[in-house]
Write a protein that holds these residues in place. Structure first.
Motif, PDB file in Angstrom:
ATOM      1  N   ILE A  75      -4.246  -3.500  -5.825  1.00  0.00           N
ATOM      2  CA  ILE A  75      -2.905  -2.954  -5.622  1.00  0.00           C
ATOM      3  C   ILE A  75      -3.026  -1.482  -5.251  1.00  0.00           C
ATOM      4  CG2 ILE A  75      -0.706  -2.445  -6.724  1.00  0.00           C
ATOM      5  CD1 ILE A  75      -1.125  -4.930  -8.457  1.00  0.00           C
ATOM      6  N   GLY A  76      -2.708  -1.163  -4.006  1.00  0.00           N
ATOM      7  CA  GLY A  76      -2.829   0.204  -3.505  1.00  0.00           C
ATOM      8  C   GLY A  76      -3.686   0.251  -2.258  1.00  0.00           C
ATOM      9  N   VAL A 111      -9.683  -5.792  -0.477  1.00  0.00           N
ATOM     10  CA  VAL A 111      -8.527  -5.463   0.352  1.00  0.00           C
ATOM     11  C   VAL A 111      -7.528  -4.699  -0.496  1.00  0.00           C
ATOM     12  CG1 VAL A 111      -6.566  -6.393   1.639  1.00  0.00           C
ATOM     13  CG2 VAL A 111      -8.811  -7.458   1.857  1.00  0.00           C
ATOM     14  N   GLY A 112      -7.034  -3.596   0.024  1.00  0.00           N
ATOM     15  CA  GLY A 112      -5.972  -2.854  -0.648  1.00  0.00           C
ATOM     16  C   GLY A 112      -4.634  -3.202  -0.033  1.00  0.00           C
ATOM     17  N   THR A 113      -3.658  -3.515  -0.878  1.00  0.00           N
ATOM     18  CA  THR A 113      -2.368  -3.950  -0.347  1.00  0.00           C
ATOM     19  C   THR A 113      -1.272  -3.685  -1.383  1.00  0.00           C
ATOM     20  OG1 THR A 113      -1.203  -5.830   0.645  1.00  0.00           O
ATOM     21  CG2 THR A 113      -2.697  -6.332  -1.160  1.00  0.00           C
ATOM     22  N   SER A 114      -0.054  -4.108  -1.081  1.00  0.00           N
ATOM     23  CA  SER A 114       1.078  -3.919  -1.981  1.00  0.00           C
ATOM     24  C   SER A 114       0.981  -4.892  -3.156  1.00  0.00           C
ATOM     25  CB  SER A 114       2.373  -4.176  -1.216  1.00  0.00           C
ATOM     26  OG  SER A 114       2.436  -5.542  -0.834  1.00  0.00           O
ATOM     27  N   PRO A 115       1.740  -4.656  -4.236  1.00  0.00           N
ATOM     28  CA  PRO A 115       1.726  -5.626  -5.339  1.00  0.00           C
ATOM     29  C   PRO A 115       2.116  -7.024  -4.890  1.00  0.00           C
ATOM     30  CG  PRO A 115       2.827  -3.596  -6.001  1.00  0.00           C
ATOM     31  CD  PRO A 115       2.577  -3.484  -4.528  1.00  0.00           C
ATOM     32  N   ALA A 116       3.175  -7.123  -4.078  1.00  0.00           N
ATOM     33  CA  ALA A 116       3.591  -8.433  -3.593  1.00  0.00           C
ATOM     34  C   ALA A 116       2.515  -9.053  -2.716  1.00  0.00           C
ATOM     35  CB  ALA A 116       4.904  -8.308  -2.813  1.00  0.00           C
ATOM     36  N   GLY A 117       1.892  -8.225  -1.861  1.00  0.00           N
ATOM     37  CA  GLY A 117       0.849  -8.739  -0.977  1.00  0.00           C
ATOM     38  C   GLY A 117      -0.370  -9.210  -1.738  1.00  0.00           C
ATOM     39  N   ALA A 118      -0.752  -8.475  -2.778  1.00  0.00           N
ATOM     40  CA  ALA A 118      -1.929  -8.851  -3.557  1.00  0.00           C
ATOM     41  C   ALA A 118      -1.709 -10.184  -4.259  1.00  0.00           C
ATOM     42  CB  ALA A 118      -2.241  -7.754  -4.574  1.00  0.00           C
ATOM     43  N   LEU A 119      -0.540 -10.350  -4.871  1.00  0.00           N
ATOM     44  CA  LEU A 119      -0.249 -11.602  -5.571  1.00  0.00           C
ATOM     45  C   LEU A 119      -0.076 -12.766  -4.609  1.00  0.00           C
ATOM     46  CD1 LEU A 119       2.078 -10.023  -8.231  1.00  0.00           C
ATOM     47  CD2 LEU A 119      -0.093 -11.169  -8.705  1.00  0.00           C
ATOM     48  N   ALA A 120       0.480 -12.493  -3.427  1.00  0.00           N
ATOM     49  CA  ALA A 120       0.601 -13.548  -2.417  1.00  0.00           C
ATOM     50  C   ALA A 120      -0.775 -14.015  -1.959  1.00  0.00           C
ATOM     51  CB  ALA A 120       1.419 -13.038  -1.232  1.00  0.00           C
ATOM     52  N   ARG A 121      -1.684 -13.085  -1.801  1.00  0.00           N
ATOM     53  CA  ARG A 121      -3.058 -13.459  -1.423  1.00  0.00           C
ATOM     54  C   ARG A 121      -3.668 -14.377  -2.478  1.00  0.00           C
ATOM     55  NH1 ARG A 121      -6.340 -10.885   2.271  1.00  0.00           N
ATOM     56  NH2 ARG A 121      -5.243  -9.537   3.730  1.00  0.00           N
ATOM     57  N   SER A 125       4.487  -0.715 -13.951  1.00  0.00           N
ATOM     58  CA  SER A 125       5.405  -0.527 -12.831  1.00  0.00           C
ATOM     59  C   SER A 125       5.425  -1.721 -11.890  1.00  0.00           C
ATOM     60  CB  SER A 125       5.026   0.746 -12.064  1.00  0.00           C
ATOM     61  OG  SER A 125       3.668   0.710 -11.667  1.00  0.00           O
ATOM     62  N   THR A 126       4.342  -2.496 -11.873  1.00  0.00           N
ATOM     63  CA  THR A 126       4.250  -3.634 -10.959  1.00  0.00           C
ATOM     64  C   THR A 126       4.290  -4.979 -11.676  1.00  0.00           C
ATOM     65  OG1 THR A 126       1.829  -3.386 -11.005  1.00  0.00           O
ATOM     66  CG2 THR A 126       3.000  -2.355  -9.178  1.00  0.00           C
ATOM     67  N   LEU A 127       4.414  -4.985 -13.004  1.00  0.00           N
ATOM     68  CA  LEU A 127       4.421  -6.248 -13.743  1.00  0.00           C
ATOM     69  C   LEU A 127       5.551  -7.189 -13.308  1.00  0.00           C
ATOM     70  CD1 LEU A 127       3.023  -7.853 -16.009  1.00  0.00           C
ATOM     71  CD2 LEU A 127       4.713  -6.881 -17.583  1.00  0.00           C
ATOM     72  N   PRO A 128       6.753  -6.694 -12.976  1.00  0.00           N
ATOM     73  CA  PRO A 128       7.800  -7.635 -12.537  1.00  0.00           C
ATOM     74  C   PRO A 128       7.399  -8.487 -11.330  1.00  0.00           C
ATOM     75  CG  PRO A 128       8.787  -5.539 -13.120  1.00  0.00           C
ATOM     76  CD  PRO A 128       7.301  -5.330 -13.146  1.00  0.00           C
ATOM     77  N   TYR A 129       6.510  -7.979 -10.477  1.00  0.00           N
ATOM     78  CA  TYR A 129       6.044  -8.803  -9.357  1.00  0.00           C
ATOM     79  C   TYR A 129       5.297 -10.031  -9.863  1.00  0.00           C
ATOM     80  CZ  TYR A 129       7.172  -4.994  -6.126  1.00  0.00           C
ATOM     81  OH  TYR A 129       7.823  -4.039  -5.392  1.00  0.00           O
ATOM     82  N   PHE A 130       4.500  -9.848 -10.921  1.00  0.00           N
ATOM     83  CA  PHE A 130       3.796 -11.007 -11.475  1.00  0.00           C
ATOM     84  C   PHE A 130       4.805 -12.000 -12.057  1.00  0.00           C
ATOM     85  CE2 PHE A 130       1.861 -13.442 -14.869  1.00  0.00           C
ATOM     86  CZ  PHE A 130       0.749 -13.978 -14.220  1.00  0.00           C
ATOM     87  N   ALA A 131       5.826 -11.494 -12.750  1.00  0.00           N
ATOM     88  CA  ALA A 131       6.834 -12.379 -13.323  1.00  0.00           C
ATOM     89  C   ALA A 131       7.516 -13.214 -12.252  1.00  0.00           C
ATOM     90  CB  ALA A 131       7.869 -11.548 -14.086  1.00  0.00           C
ATOM     91  N   ALA A 132       7.679 -12.658 -11.053  1.00  0.00           N
ATOM     92  CA  ALA A 132       8.348 -13.366  -9.964  1.00  0.00           C
ATOM     93  C   ALA A 132       7.414 -14.278  -9.178  1.00  0.00           C
ATOM     94  CB  ALA A 132       8.983 -12.350  -9.007  1.00  0.00           C
ATOM     95  N   SER A 133       6.116 -14.179  -9.421  1.00  0.00           N
ATOM     96  CA  SER A 133       5.153 -14.897  -8.580  1.00  0.00           C
ATOM     97  C   SER A 133       4.973 -16.353  -8.958  1.00  0.00           C
ATOM     98  CB  SER A 133       3.789 -14.208  -8.660  1.00  0.00           C
ATOM     99  OG  SER A 133       3.176 -14.444  -9.936  1.00  0.00           O
TER     100      SER A 133
END
Length: 501
Positions: A41-42, A221-231, A246-254
């Protein structure tokens, strides 16, 4: 009742679900013999340097892989070899002597102790911007004893210095050149990491061939939180690193399985530092009222992660090798949330009764789903006692600014130093004097007493509102047997598979 370690649905989902569009994949796209693929992430910056200040999690992972320090961490957060393959400590605890392994810079020149000593001296120099510079006050000299032996001499013993030297920001980088244990080359948007061939191998060609085995390589690969979880979700990554609150909600939505989440039980500082002491914030009593007002358990529950724990002390509860005191509990810790808010409201009412206004308090938190959740809960608790607030970005002028840092070692003085007379903290000269005395004291008992005295002064002064332990998380497929939770929140890339590269 929710089982321990489970993931509860957060109360607030914010915009994470809308920003994360993930499709379902039943299996990975790559075989077990291909490179390990890590989504960080980053953004990646191969030119990132420890001398430029704080490193992102992505760049720290890259540096740690290509330019380890004198020592390093293994996958369990324990001290391991690095550029030094062995070391000794003198009986007085003031001299650490490291013997360097055979290594070469990326341009092929041999690494010498003279190189390393010069690099380390640059890191701790007065003008350095190195993020750990202030954590090495005990260093007296750094010198090369021979071409392969380096000594770090301390003014007083520092049992936790190896943990500092193992931090990724202590990577031994020579004008952008690393030495290992891995080497990097860019492939499109990714960085391909492969082991550095053994410089002592009898058959260099065979060593080179072994180093180029795809199974021993890592694609970063460095990417956004959403991009990392999508990968990860779609099989393009075996793991995700660099997660924070700060990025934990992305995991909750994944909708990625909770069993894939790795949460580090890392001690440190997570809370709001007072940046200025003016107006309502000028008095210890008013700052203490704000610290009392926050309902920490309610805030943490909003993120839905049972491993994340509230914290009310100025410093974390870590093992103290010198036998120092346990963290000092604030006077209000024994009261429930309702009582604390009533106490805080009385302070605010008394301030207003004297005809004084309270300007909205500017709170700097990350502009992210987690940052917005955090602000919403803190602002609501401040409003409940009659204090207005508004959210600003981390780089903006602020009255309160988030500190989110894992303790780099088990030194009980670390947190007190971090909260005293820094660029982003208030300064109490009495506490600072006691901290300086404790740092210079070689008597364990006296050092502990001075540490306790400094903590009492700082607690009364209230330069910081502790909220919780730092939150660090990763995601790991079954293949990543070496990526496991540890108290240092360290996940070196050359250890993500249990058999080190």
């Amino acid at each position: 009742m929710t089982a321990p370690g489970s993931y509860r649905r957060p109360i607030i989902r914010m915009a994470a679900a809308a920003s994360l569009m993930l499709s379902v994949s039943s299996c990975g796209l790559f075989g077990e013999r291909g490179p390990v693929r890590i989504a960080a992430i980053g953004a990646i910056n191969p030119a990132a340097s420890p001398l430029n200040g704080e490193l992102s999690a992505t760049n720290a992972a890259l540096l740690d892989a290509t330019s380890q320090g004198l020592v390093s961490y293994d996958g369990g957060g324990q001290i391991d070899t690095g550029l030094a393959d062995r070391w000794t400590v003198t009986t007085d605890g003031r001299s650490y002597i490291f013997r360097l392994r055979e290594a070469k810079w990326s341009n092929g020149r041999k690494v010498t102790a003279q190189d390393v000593a010069a690099i380390l001296r640059t890191y701790v120099a007065p003008a350095s911007r190195h993020m750990l510079k202030s954590d090495f006050p005990e260093i007296e000299t750094i010198r090369a004893m021979t071409d392969t032996v380096i000594e770090i001499r301390l003014s007083v013993p520092q049992p936790a210095i190896l943990e500092l030297l193992a931090q990724p920001s202590m990577a031994i980088v020579n004008k952008g050149m690393g030495w290992g244990p891995m080497r990097a080359r860019r492939i499109g948007r990714a960085i391909l990491l492969s082991p550095v061939p053994d410089p002592l191998a009898e058959d260099p060609e065979a060593a080179e061939a072994a180093a180029n085995d795809p199974a021993a390589s890592i694609e970063l690969v460095g990417t956004s939180p959403a991009g990392a979880l999508a990968r990860f979700k779609n099989g393009y990554a075996d793991g995700v690193i660099g997660g924070r609150f700060s990025t934990l909600p992305y995991f909750a939505a994944s909708n990625i399985g909770r069993s894939r989440l790795v949460v580090d039980p890392a001690p440190g500082l997570f809370g709001l530092s007072f940046v200025r002491a003016e107006g309502f914030l000028a008095t210890d009593t008013n700052r203490d009222a704000l610290a009392r007002a926050i309902r920490r358990e309610r805030l943490i529950e909003a993120f839905g992660l049972t491993e994340w724990q509230p914290q009310v002390t100025l410093r974390p509860a870590v093992h103290t090798p010198d036998g120092g005191p346990t963290p000092l509990m604030p006077a209000w810790a024994a009261y429930d949330d309702a009582s604390r808010q009533t106490q805080a409201r009385r302070v605010v009412d008394a301030w207003r009764a004297a005809g004084r206004e309270i300007e909205p308090i500017r709170i700097a938190v990350p502009d992210s789903p987690g940052g917005r959740i955090l602000f919403a809960y803190v602002a609501a608790d401040f409003a409940a006692i009659g204090v207005p607030s508004r959210r600003v970005n981390m780089a903006s002028t602020a009255d309160l600014r988030l500190i989110d840092e894992v303790a780099p070692n088990d030194d009980a003085l670390w947190a007190l130093r971090r909260l005293s007379c820094r660029r982003d903290t208030l300064c109490n000269r009495e506490a600072e004097g006691l901290i300086d005395q404790a740092m210079r004291n070689i008597d364990v008992g006296q050092r502990g007493a001075q540490l306790g005295d400094a903590e009492v002064v700082l607690s009364r002064y209230t330069p910081f509102i502790p909220l919780a332990t730092p939150l660090r998380w990763s995601v790991a497929a079954q293949r990543l047997t070496g990526l496991r939770a540890n108290g240092r929140a360290q996940h070196p890339l050359n250890h993500v598979i249990a058999a080190p590269n």
